[in-house]
Motif scaffolding. Structure first.
Motif: not given
Length: 430
Positions: A250-255, A350-362
């Motif tokens: 959901a966060v990824a889609f909204a972002y 954009v950039m903080m969400t990108s970083a979050i998606l990287a380590f959150w998915s991991d």
């Protein structure tokens, strides 16, 4: 004379032998030290290579179309709705790139998808630079933007397998934060064309040359990283669908929706409103992207901020930053304060969400590091494909102000829905 006769003569050879052939404890210590040096080397080489790859693919390759919308409008006589459709086409290339990259990664390792993405960036930006008509412009944007789908997610796999767990968030944040430098650099290049009179085609040619240099650097960094041979590919997409992962998507889609609309239309909208005082209106889009990129460098501290406030609160704040960014385009479109705050908040979003998606998915899927990140970015890409096309139509039908306010509502609603009990970081893939 032999050692069996208890003569002191063998004492010297014994010492020499012990120095030439270390005891098992020494060999173990040396092996650990060697392994540690290798891990540190991979941390720096992969972080640097990933930083450069994302700087190009998520910088000028992905953002360049929105950066030069006013010039493209003039050169090819395109409408707002056409701007939206070309932007969506580019993000469709991003979507396809994610899928192809995952297939190449699974079969051959991270090197080929990353290099393929950077080749697409070179070809796409060169095509835009030489585009004689709208068709070639759209083709170039498609190829350039597709590079973002190829050139990032494989680093999640490479970092996961080559960098120690405690250093992964820092390495992944460094990779994702390359976007900030790429966007700011693209903005500076575009601003230079405004004040020097250079053609936008020259600027895109420089982008293509920079992409070629990054291609060479990534080839050197990744050629020693093979494919995963430990069986993590025995599981697939269906393993990425637990209820606990819904907030991630959901966060990824909204972002993805919010950022793609902002990229495509914000700079042009501010320029149409007159730009900032003291500068020509044509300088406005480059300034938007310069501040966007510079503020986005704060993503390097994403891991530390998360440790201080917790993931749920950080997500809510970052979603609200995306909302405020779009609202400011409407209420303060022709002022320095409005431009800096709007662009800066969008850069953080954009950039903080990108970083979050990287380590959150991991963290959610530690045995599927690249596939889970790809799934998150596919949700991002879906929003990025849908968003600009609908926004272009909405802008033509209801006006740009209504379109931006509607865009602002999506991350705000997402922030409201991100209750603490729904946001999980523990592994869900067993």
């Amino acid at each position: 004379m032999s050692a069996r006769n208890h003569s002191p003569a063998p004492f010297v050879p014994t010492l020499l032998a012990s120095s030439a052939a270390p005891c098992p404890a020494r060999r173990k210590t040396a092996a650990i030290a060697s392994e540690r040096r290798t891990i540190i080397t991979y941390f720096w080489s992969l972080s640097s290579a990933g930083f450069a790859a994302t700087a190009i693919s998520y910088g000028p390759a992905r953002m360049g179309f929105g950066l030069f919308v006013p010039e493209f409008r003039s050169a090819f006589e395109i409408s707002t709705s056409t701007v939206g459709f070309i932007s969506s086409l580019g993000f469709f290339g991003f979507f396809l790139g994610l899928l192809v990259a995952q297939t190449l990664l699974r079969r051959l390792g991270p090197e080929l998808p990353v290099l393929s993405g950077l080749i697409a960036a070179v070809l796409g930006m060169a095509t835009v630079a030489a585009a004689p008509n709208l068709t070639f412009l759209a083709l170039g944007v498609f190829l350039a933007t597709s590079s973002a789908g190829f050139a990032w997610t494989p680093f999640n796999d490479a970092v996961h397998r080559s960098v120690e767990d405690e250093n992964r968030p820092a390495s992944l944040s460094a990779v994702s934060s390359g976007t900030g430098i790429g966007i700011a650099g693209a903005g500076v290049a575009a601003l230079a064309t405004v004040f020097t009179g250079l053609s936008w085609r020259v600027c895109w040619s420089i982008f293509a040359i920079a992409a070629a240099l990054v291609l060479i650097g990534n080839w050197a960094a990744l050629r020693s990283i093979g494919k995963d041979t430990e069986g993590t590919w025995s599981r697939g997409w269906s393993d990425l669908l637990p209820v606990a992962a819904i907030p991630l998507y959901a966060v990824a889609f909204a972002y993805g929706t919010n950022s793609a609309i902002y990229i495509a239309f914000a700079g042009d909208q501010m320029a149409e409103a007159g730009g900032v005082p003291g500068l020509p209106a044509a300088a406005t889009p480059p300034l938007v992207f310069i501040f966007y990129g510079l503020f986005g460098l704060a993503a390097l501290g994403t891991g530390r901020v998360k440790a201080m406030v917790g993931l749920p609160m950080l997500l809510r704040l970052i979603m609200l930053a995306g909302t405020a960014s779009c609202v400011l385009v409407v209420i303060l479109p022709a002022s320095w304060v409005g431009l800096i705050l709007s662009a800066g908040l969008q850069g953080l979003h954009v950039m903080m969400t990108s970083a979050i998606l990287a380590f959150w998915s991991d963290r959610l899927f530690p045995t599927l590091p690249s596939l889970s990140f790809t799934a998150a970015l596919l949700a991002t890409a879906t929003g990025s494909v849908i968003g600009p096309a609908l926004a272009g139509l909405a802008s033509d039908a209801f006006g740009a102000e209504a379109m931006f306010l509607g865009t602002a509502a999506l991350p705000a609603l997402t922030a409201a829905a991100l209750l603490n009990r729904f946001v999980r970081e523990r592994a869900v893939d067993g």
